[in-house]
Design an enzyme around this catalytic site. Structure first.
Site, short mmCIF file in Angstrom:
data_model
loop_
_atom_site.label_atom_id
_atom_site.label_comp_id
_atom_site.label_asym_id
_atom_site.label_seq_id
_atom_site.Cartn_x
_atom_site.Cartn_y
_atom_site.Cartn_z
N CYS A 211 0.62 -1.19 -0.32
CA CYS A 211 0.24 -0.25 -0.22
C CYS A 211 0.68 1.64 -0.25
CB CYS A 211 -0.92 0.00 1.08
SG CYS A 211 -2.03 1.13 1.35
N GLU B 286 -8.96 -1.10 -2.37
CA GLU B 286 -9.21 0.53 -2.14
C GLU B 286 -10.58 0.80 -1.05
OE1 GLU B 286 -6.85 2.29 -3.05
OE2 GLU B 286 -5.29 0.58 -3.79
NI NI Z 1 -3.22 0.92 0.38
#
Ligand code: NI
Length: 182
Positions: free
Chosen positions: A104, A147
């Site tokens: 991420c 997401e």
């Molecule tokens: Ni992320």
């Protein structure tokens, strides 16, 4: 267009629930500029997806996918076309799950194995306010789930059954493991 700064873990914006975008505001210069900036920021940071809270905007918008399919012969399993979804909601999850590596942009340098549904259906609005419904499998389904989790204040580490696979990317790359950033 501008490249925005990506919030990293510890910033409270990543733990807030994102607000829905009123459909009549989607065409506003503010929202359109945010979308353009999200795409540019995603490109700059080299992620496969980006959620608005990651650029300090607590709104339910995600940008995902890549501009171009890979040109060389090497298969790039991470490619799927670029898209923007506003107020996205996962309306169907497959019961079949699969574990794979996730990283991420808001949790730099690290990756971990996360179990996700192998297929999902996502409904939302595109940047023109038109309803869209997307069915995704495999990697793309994983990116959608990652997401959309951001819009609920969740990070992939919250989805890890245990933290034993949480690893530094530089260590994984020595072992030939590809580490995506989402
Ligand atoms: Ni992320």
């Amino acid at each position: 267009m501008a490249i925005r700064k990506v919030a990293v873990m510890g910033n409270p914006i990543l733990r807030r629930k994102a607000e829905q975008v009123p459909p009549d505001q989607i065409s506003s210069p503010r929202i359109q500029a945010l979308i353009d900036d999200m795409i540019e920021t995603q490109r700059e940071y080299g992620g496969i997806g980006l959620a608005a809270p990651q650029v300090h905007e607590p709104l339910a918008i995600v940008a995902l996918g890549l501009d171009n399919p890979p040109t060389d012969d090497g298969e790039d399993s991470s490619y799927f076309p670029r898209m923007v979804l506003i107020n996205p909601k996962i309306t169907e999850f497959s019961t079949q799950m699969e574990a794979d590596w996730e990283g991420c942009l808001s949790v730099p340098d690290l990756s971990g194995m996360v179990k996700r549904s192998v297929a999902v259906t996502v409904e939302g609005l595109d940047r023109h306010g038109n309803p869209v419904k997307v069915s995704a499998e495999g990697w793309m389904a994983r990116v959608f789930q990652h997401e959309i989790d951001h819009l609920h204040g969740l990070l992939y580490i919250d989805r890890m059954g245990d933290l034993k696979t949480l690893s530094f990317n530089r260590e994984l790359s020595r072992r030939g493991v590809e580490t995506p950033a989402e």
